[in-house]
Scaffold this active site. Structure first.
Site, PDB file in Angstrom:
ATOM      1  N   ARG A   1       4.521  -6.054  17.218  1.00 54.74           N
ATOM      2  CA  ARG A   1       4.165  -4.872  17.988  1.00 54.74           C
ATOM      3  C   ARG A   1       2.754  -4.402  17.665  1.00 54.74           C
ATOM      4  NH1 ARG A   1       7.536  -2.759  13.837  1.00 54.74           N
ATOM      5  NH2 ARG A   1       6.718  -0.892  12.875  1.00 54.74           N
TER       6      ARG A   1
ATOM      7  N   ASP B   1      -3.538   5.460   5.470  1.00 54.64           N
ATOM      8  CA  ASP B   1      -2.803   4.426   4.741  1.00 54.64           C
ATOM      9  C   ASP B   1      -1.500   4.059   5.451  1.00 54.64           C
ATOM     10  OD1 ASP B   1      -4.596   3.948   2.724  1.00 54.64           O
ATOM     11  OD2 ASP B   1      -3.602   5.176   1.224  1.00 54.64           O
ATOM     12  N   GLY B   2      -1.524   3.984   6.778  1.00 54.79           N
ATOM     13  CA  GLY B   2      -0.339   3.572   7.524  1.00 54.79           C
ATOM     14  C   GLY B   2       0.578   4.705   7.936  1.00 54.79           C
TER      15      GLY B   2
ATOM     16  N   ASP C   1       0.814  -1.211   0.000  1.00 52.88           N
ATOM     17  CA  ASP C   1       0.000   0.000   0.000  1.00 52.88           C
ATOM     18  C   ASP C   1       0.850   1.265   0.000  1.00 52.88           C
ATOM     19  OD1 ASP C   1      -2.298  -1.469  -0.022  1.00 52.88           O
ATOM     20  OD2 ASP C   1      -2.470  -1.527   2.160  1.00 52.88           O
ATOM     21  N   GLY C   2       2.013   1.209   0.646  1.00 51.92           N
ATOM     22  CA  GLY C   2       2.879   2.381   0.708  1.00 51.92           C
ATOM     23  C   GLY C   2       3.390   2.751  -0.675  1.00 51.92           C
TER      24      GLY C   2
ATOM     25  N   THR D   1       1.277  -5.086   3.520  1.00 55.25           N
ATOM     26  CA  THR D   1      -0.179  -4.959   3.431  1.00 55.25           C
ATOM     27  C   THR D   1      -0.523  -4.603   1.996  1.00 55.25           C
ATOM     28  OG1 THR D   1      -0.037  -2.634   4.055  1.00 55.25           O
ATOM     29  CG2 THR D   1      -0.544  -4.195   5.816  1.00 55.25           C
TER      30      THR D   1
END
Ligand SMILES: *[C@@H]1O[C@H](CO)[C@@H](O)[C@H](O)[C@H]1NC(C)=O
Ligand SMILES: *[C@@H]1O[C@H](CO)[C@@H](O)[C@H](O)[C@H]1NC(C)=O
Ligand SMILES: *[C@@H]1O[C@H](CO)[C@@H](O)[C@H](O)[C@H]1NC(C)=O
Length: 514
Positions: free
Chosen positions: A321, A476-477, A208-209, A252
């Site tokens: 985490r 989006d993260g 996604d990044g 992701t």
């Protein structure tokens, strides 16, 4: 059907070939290739010309049987230019059809079939006819700008490109300008600075990044080239001319999943090769003075923002985490006061309906212009566990198989999902519902969904302003620390390579060739 030229429809061929060691009557008419065995047991297969990638002559020493397994068979004949040259000197007794086949669960597969004849003139007629027809598919990309993120998702990016992407692009004759990204924003910066006019599309191999960088780069570049001020949220953004292909290869892959209905790599490559595309809604996020980012999947304040923020503190724990931080946040059951202003009854908000390829609702939205003059607004104040500006393509509440790639990717709306601050038990219900594909969080009594075109959010911290009063946005993260935002959907801003599914839903036997 995207190919309407009469030549396809009018072309008729009929011959006998040996296919998979069986003598078959093979005919091509009305744009469909059909073969039937001549002797029992009778079998029949059909292949629409749109599903053919390319055809190749087979040299006599390669007359092994048909290789229907579709694993990447090297292109023995070389490039098509060489073939035309070879045509005149060598006669061929067989040819190969490289095609794609729609399988279960939204997956597509590459396949090859070999047709043999005793008459080289027949072979040559068929190959030449198909090549002419395929040349008419001008929507298929010929030159692509490809970005591979070698670090994302278990560092598989390069391997994915070499093993699964490049071989198919080679078969399809697609030329590639490859960039292996070396740092964050490398892809975005390239799109902002390099000449783009030679390309038919931009493809990313990553998560996604990486997609987000491509999206942000292309949209910003297009606005800049056309002199549109993107820092003003009321300006309509011009649509980039280049189409975008998304090949999953990250940790992701939400966007790829939402578009294709699967994170299957081969499927993603096939969507690009076939070259059909659909409009994807993109939302812009502004603070009071400027553009912060664009997103295509989800922006979230509260619970999901906290998880991302706090998981940074637990970096030493590795990927675990997220679970750990999520669990802590879950127990904390923190609520956040906020005020939301949302556009109601805007010209392009509609009630729920299902969406397929070339959906009328999405098509009708294509040319809707921004018009805020008669806009009505609604104010909502409350304490929320979570505020989401959600998942344009994934937000379809009830899709038959639990996933929703065909739900309005481009209707110009976003779903504002408000999860009220209630009890721990309700939070548990929420988590269970989120992880169950058959259930929808839209049915939970403490979840409110508003379909809208734009909204603003403002955190309302208590006068004391302790740090636990406000959360952050997770876009989006990425973390956005500013809490007062204006979010607006831009209808079908980006064209993504995606082949709809309507042909298969309407006429199932077309999908089951061979
Ligand atoms: C908006 O964001 C930009 C960039 O992060 C920042 O420089 C600016 O101060 C922000 N403006 C307001 C009004 O918060
Ligand atoms: C929204 O639109 C519908 C039909 O277009 C109309 O009947 C209704 O009154 C409108 N509601 C509001 C709140 O404007
Ligand atoms: C957004 O999409 C993700 C991934 O498909 C999904 O897990 C999540 O539940 C969706 N969120 C909403 C609010 O629909």
């Amino acid at each position: 059907m995207s190919y309407t030229e009469e030549s396809v429809w009018d072309t008729v061929l009929l011959n006998t070939f040996v296919v998979c060691k069986k003598k078959c009557k093979v005919y091509f008419h009305h744009g469909t290739l059909i073969w039937e065995t001549e002797a029992p047991p009778h079998s029949r297969a059909t292949l629409p010309v749109e599903d053919i990638i390319t055809v190749d002559y087979v040299h006599t020493n390669d007359l092994s049987c048909c290789s229907d397994t579709g694993r990447y068979i090297p292109d023995l004949a070389g490039s098509s230019q060489d073939l035309d040259y070879v045509d005149n000197s060598v006669q061929h007794l067989a040819f190969k059809i490289h095609y794609v086949n729609h399988e279960k669960q939204n997956k597509w597969r590459y396949r090859v079939v070999t047709l043999k004849s005793s008459d080289p003139r027949q072979v040559s007629t068929w190959v030449k006819t198909f090549r002419t027809l395929l040349k008419g598919f001008t929507h298929r990309p010929k030159r692509l700008l490809v970005f591979v993120n070698p670090f994302g998702g278990k560092k598989r990016g390069l391997k994915i490109y070499e093993k699964a992407v490049k071989p198919l692009f080679d078969i399809a004759g697609i030329e590639v300008d490859l960039t292996i990204t070396q740092r964050q924003n490398h892809a975005r910066d390239t799109l902002l600075s390099e000449p783009l006019s030679d390309f038919d599309g931009v493809v990313c191999v990553g998560g996604d990044g990486t997609f987000s960088e491509i999206m942000n780069g292309l949209i910003t570049r297009t606005a800049r080239d056309q002199g549109v001020d993107f820092n003003n949220p009321n300006n309509e953004l011009p649509r980039p001319a280049l189409r975008v292909g998304v090949i999953p290869g990250g940790s992701t892959d939400t966007v790829a999943y939402c578009i294709h209905g699967t994170t299957d790599i081969e499927t993603a490559v096939i969507h690009i090769i076939i070259g059909e595309s659909s409009g994807l809604d993109v939302s812009s996020v502004h603070n009071q003075s400027r553009l912060l980012c664009y997103y295509a999947s989800v922006i979230s304040y509260g619970y999901l923002g906290d998880i991302i923020r706090d998981s940074d503190k637990f970096r030493w724990m590795g990927p675990k985490r997220y679970d750990f931080s999520g669990f802590k946040k879950f127990l904390a059951n923190q609520g956040y006061e906020g005020e939301i202003t949302l556009a109601v009854n805007s010209s392009n908000a509609h009630e729920d309906s299902k969406c397929f390829k070339d959906c009328r609702r999405c098509l009708s939205q294509k040319d809707v212009r921004f018009d805020d003059s008669s806009q009505e607004w609604k104010l909502i104040r409350g304490k929320f566990l979570m505020v989401n500006g959600a998942n344009l393509s994934c937000a379809c509440p009830r899709s038959p198989n639990g996933i929703s790639p065909h739900c309005h990717m481009g209707d110009g709306c976003l779903d504002l999902v408000l999860v009220k601050h209630t009890s721990l038990i309700n939070n548990l219900r929420l988590l269970l519902t989120l992880s169950n594909r058959m259930k929808s969080i839209y049915d939970l009594p403490f979840v409110e969904v508003h379909r809208t075109t734009q909204f603003t959010f403002q955190a309302l911290p208590s006068p004391a302003r302790t740090s636990s009063d406000v959360s952050v946005w997770n876009c989006d993260g990425e973390i956005l620390v500013e809490t007062t935002l204006h979010i607006r959907a831009h209808c079908q801003l980006l064209q993504v390579f995606f082949r709809g599914v309507e042909a298969c839903l309407e006429d199932d036997q077309h999908c089951k060739c061979f």
